[in-house]
Design a protein around this motif. Structure first.
Motif, short mmCIF file in Angstrom:
data_model
loop_
_atom_site.label_atom_id
_atom_site.label_comp_id
_atom_site.label_asym_id
_atom_site.label_seq_id
_atom_site.Cartn_x
_atom_site.Cartn_y
_atom_site.Cartn_z
N LEU A 95 -20.52 18.79 -34.22
CA LEU A 95 -20.66 17.96 -35.39
C LEU A 95 -21.98 18.56 -36.32
O LEU A 95 -21.93 18.24 -37.41
N GLU A 96 -22.75 19.30 -35.39
CA GLU A 96 -23.82 20.04 -36.38
C GLU A 96 -23.59 21.29 -37.14
O GLU A 96 -24.21 21.90 -38.14
N LYS A 97 -22.47 21.97 -36.61
CA LYS A 97 -21.98 23.43 -37.36
C LYS A 97 -20.62 23.32 -37.96
O LYS A 97 -20.20 24.03 -38.55
N HIS A 98 -19.68 22.37 -37.64
CA HIS A 98 -18.49 22.32 -38.23
C HIS A 98 -18.67 22.33 -39.73
O HIS A 98 -19.10 21.48 -40.33
N PRO A 99 -17.63 22.94 -40.43
CA PRO A 99 -17.65 23.21 -41.97
C PRO A 99 -17.51 21.70 -42.59
O PRO A 99 -18.20 21.40 -43.63
N LEU A 100 -16.83 20.95 -42.03
CA LEU A 100 -16.46 19.53 -42.41
C LEU A 100 -17.69 18.41 -42.35
O LEU A 100 -17.60 17.39 -42.88
N CYS A 101 -18.36 18.90 -41.04
CA CYS A 101 -19.30 18.16 -40.66
C CYS A 101 -20.96 18.21 -41.20
O CYS A 101 -21.59 17.32 -41.17
N ILE A 102 -21.02 19.16 -41.76
CA ILE A 102 -22.44 19.93 -42.12
C ILE A 102 -23.06 19.01 -43.12
O ILE A 102 -24.04 18.40 -43.07
N ASP A 103 -22.53 18.68 -44.02
CA ASP A 103 -22.81 17.87 -45.07
C ASP A 103 -22.25 16.37 -45.29
O ASP A 103 -22.44 15.64 -46.30
N ASN A 104 -22.07 16.16 -44.07
CA ASN A 104 -21.48 14.57 -44.10
C ASN A 104 -22.45 13.66 -43.43
O ASN A 104 -22.66 13.71 -42.32
N HIS A 105 -22.95 12.98 -44.06
CA HIS A 105 -24.22 11.99 -43.82
C HIS A 105 -23.48 11.05 -42.63
O HIS A 105 -24.34 10.78 -41.51
N ASN A 106 -22.40 10.47 -42.66
CA ASN A 106 -21.89 9.55 -41.58
C ASN A 106 -21.85 10.27 -40.08
O ASN A 106 -22.10 9.59 -39.19
N VAL A 107 -21.63 11.50 -39.94
CA VAL A 107 -21.49 12.06 -38.68
C VAL A 107 -22.83 12.82 -38.18
O VAL A 107 -22.86 13.27 -37.03
N SER A 108 -23.95 12.78 -39.14
CA SER A 108 -25.02 13.23 -38.59
C SER A 108 -25.82 12.27 -37.65
O SER A 108 -25.72 11.08 -37.51
#
Length: 562
Positions: A95-108
């Motif tokens: 979740l912290e490093k995947h390209p689709l998750c880095i800038d996704n606030h919901n999965v931070s």
């Protein structure tokens, strides 16, 4: 369930590219399976050989679920807390490093530690986006949309019957904490013959993907030099032995192979006590012949190799008294008469002796089976374990006049009458001290003639069982009726009968364990059957005909010499 933002396969391939992984084809198959299960199923079973990255794939899968549906609450359970934490750490890392998750606030990740944490997209304030717990840890107060059991069946949780019984009870709590519509995923490899994964396979609605290291396999025992055998698949890999001394077999050096139409003929160039041939491996690039030979040497038993790499439901350790080594038969003894003498045949074998033992359970600690074993003996020294029965109910049932009309002794009389048993031994430990007189009274009531011998057992039970069963078993002299070995389920499948199950689970180093069927059989096998016969011309009412051989009968058409 809403449509996912991206397929799991695409999500996984993006992560694999970031990690520099070369994705094998079967990983693609696993990704497709997991997505279909999660979108359309309720219960999933994924079984992969050890070392084939199932836990790494699960980390990415959890991140995909959270990315697509941030409100999801996941309960992940492993063998221990520390094992479960590994998946929690892995999921957070994706979740912290995947390209689709880095800038996704919901999965931070908003708050929490490794055991329990929350992402911003969740509305839950009590249970957490992910909770990681060992299987024996308490989760009674939790709730979850997605429950995972990752390698919960291990030597730590299946070492003995008590642990195997405890494990399903702990797992049953998951049913009650699941949010309606929740999904459950099982991931692992079998570690015992009655693996919980075998039970899951039989559930009515289960999505399952089971991949073995080698799709095709064939085992040969006691192979000799120049011996020829046939295979219905092309042998790509071969091994001899297990543990120290195991080796990888090379074509042209250890065996020759040639194709004959649709089969392959193998000619051994040396002798071996065990040889396994396999087709192409599931992950050839990673599991080279050198790597597989190393792992084969590291495995202590064939069971360990078979369960961890070929997905066979077997215990990790050796089975000292393996019921698979018993020769099975499916016929009943027939009583005949010739020249004034009764004789008994089992198929084409002449039965010259019979022994039976009753081991009453009442009055004993840690015993709930009143077991009776019937063993037939032929004139070649073979032992036929014909019946293994658990008597039920009270020892005796009487009417208002005090006459015996039922109970365990009555059931025993039925067995004596059916098979014309000449003598039965009763173990007098516990209630057995009173069972002899009760049985004699029942025999008198039924007008049956059968000797009753009461015997007190003083020898160590495990030693007695081992000495009685292991010799006939290993020498090929022990046979068993099919009813002693397997039972048929309503769905047409078969499983171990209680006696065979006890043999498979039995450990000679454990003092208290289920062994009632084995104990009664051990006594009957080593008991010397009486061989003195007589001519029967006028039998008493209900007297069991004397079918045992008599060397004094010279008028018989068959050879009754013992």
């Amino acid at each position: 369930m809403t449509k996912p933002k991206i397929s799991f396969l695409a999500f996984f391939l993006l992560w694999a590219e970031l990690q520099g992984w070369k994705v094998p084809l079967f990983h693609v198959q696993v990704c497709v399976f997991l997505e279909v299960f999660y979108l359309k199923g309720r219960t999933g079973l994924l079984m992969l050989p050890r070392g084939h990255s199932k836990s790494s794939i699960l980390d990415v899968f959890n991140a995909w679920v959270i990315y697509c549906w941030p409100h999801t609450q996941i309960l992940h359970q492993g063998t221990t807390d520390s094992d479960a934490y590994k998946c929690s750490k892995g999921t957070r890392d994706v979740l912290e490093k995947h390209p689709l998750c880095i800038d996704n606030h919901n999965v931070s990740i908003r708050q929490g530690e490794i055991e329990r944490w929350f992402v911003n997209g969740t509305l839950d304030v009590r249970y957490g986006t992910m909770l990681a717990k060992g299987i024996l840890s308490g989760v009674t107060g939790h709730r979850a949309h997605f429950i995972q059991n990752d390698d919960v069946e291990t030597p730590q949780t299946t070492a003995n019957p008590e642990q195997r019984e405890k494990l399903p009870k702990k797992l049953s709590e998951q049913t009650h904490i699941a949010i309606p519509g929740a999904k459950k995923l099982w991931i692992g490899t079998p570690h015992t013959h009655d693996s919980l994964y075998e039970k899951i396979k039989k559930q009515r609605k289960v999505d399952k993907l089971i991949l073995k290291m080698f799709e095709h396999e064939k085992r040969f025992e006691d192979t000799q030099k120049d011996q020829k055998v046939l295979l219905d698949f092309e042998p790509v890999h071969g091994f001899s032995g297990i543990g120290v001394g195991a080796k990888y077999l090379h074509k042209g050096e250890h065996y020759e192979c040639r194709k004959l139409k649709n089969v392959w003929e193998i000619t051994f160039l040396e002798s071996n006590y065990i040889v396994d041939f396999y087709s192409e491996g599931l992950w050839e690039e990673r599991f080279t012949p050198e790597e597989m030979e190393f792992r084969r040497e590291e495995c202590k038993t064939l069971n360990e190799w078979d369960s961890q790499y070929q997905m066979h439901a077997k215990p990790i350790g050796d089975v000292r008294l393996d019921p698979d080594k018993i020769l099975a038969y499916d016929c009943e003894p027939v009583l005949k008469r010739a020249n004034g003498e009764y004789f008994m045949m089992l198929g084409e074998r002449r039965i010259v002796g019979m022994s039976a033992k009753w081991d009453p359970s009442s009055g004993k600690l840690k015993s709930d089976i009143s077991s009776t074993a019937l063993v037939l003996h032929d004139d070649l020294g073979n032992k036929y374990w014909h019946r293994s029965i658990a008597l039920t109910g009270p020892d005796i049932i009487t009417n208002e006049n005090g006459e015996i009309i039922g109970g365990q002794v009555w059931q025993l009389c039925d067995l004596i009458e059916e098979f014309h048993i000449p003598k039965i031994v009763i173990e007098t430990n516990g209630i057995g001290g009173f069972a002899g007189s009760s049985l004699k009274a029942a025999l008198k009531k039924r007008k049956l003639r059968c000797g009753v011998e009461e015997r007190h057992a003083s020898q160590n039970k495990n030693k007695r069982i081992l000495e009685s069963l292991e010799g006939p078993l290993m020498s090929g002299l022990l046979w068993a009726h099919i009813s002693v070995l397997v039972v048929a389920n309503p769905d047409g499948s078969e499983e171990d009968a209680p006696a065979a199950k006890q043999m498979r689970e039995w450990n000679p180093a454990v003092a208290n364990q289920p062994d009632d069927y084995m104990d009664s059989a051990a006594g009957a096998i080593v008991d010397q059957p009486e061989r003195v016969g007589k001519i029967h011309r006028n039998n008493e009412v209900n007297e069991g005909p004397n079918w045992r051989g008599n060397s004094g009968v010279i008028e018989a058409t068959l050879d009754f010499e013992n």
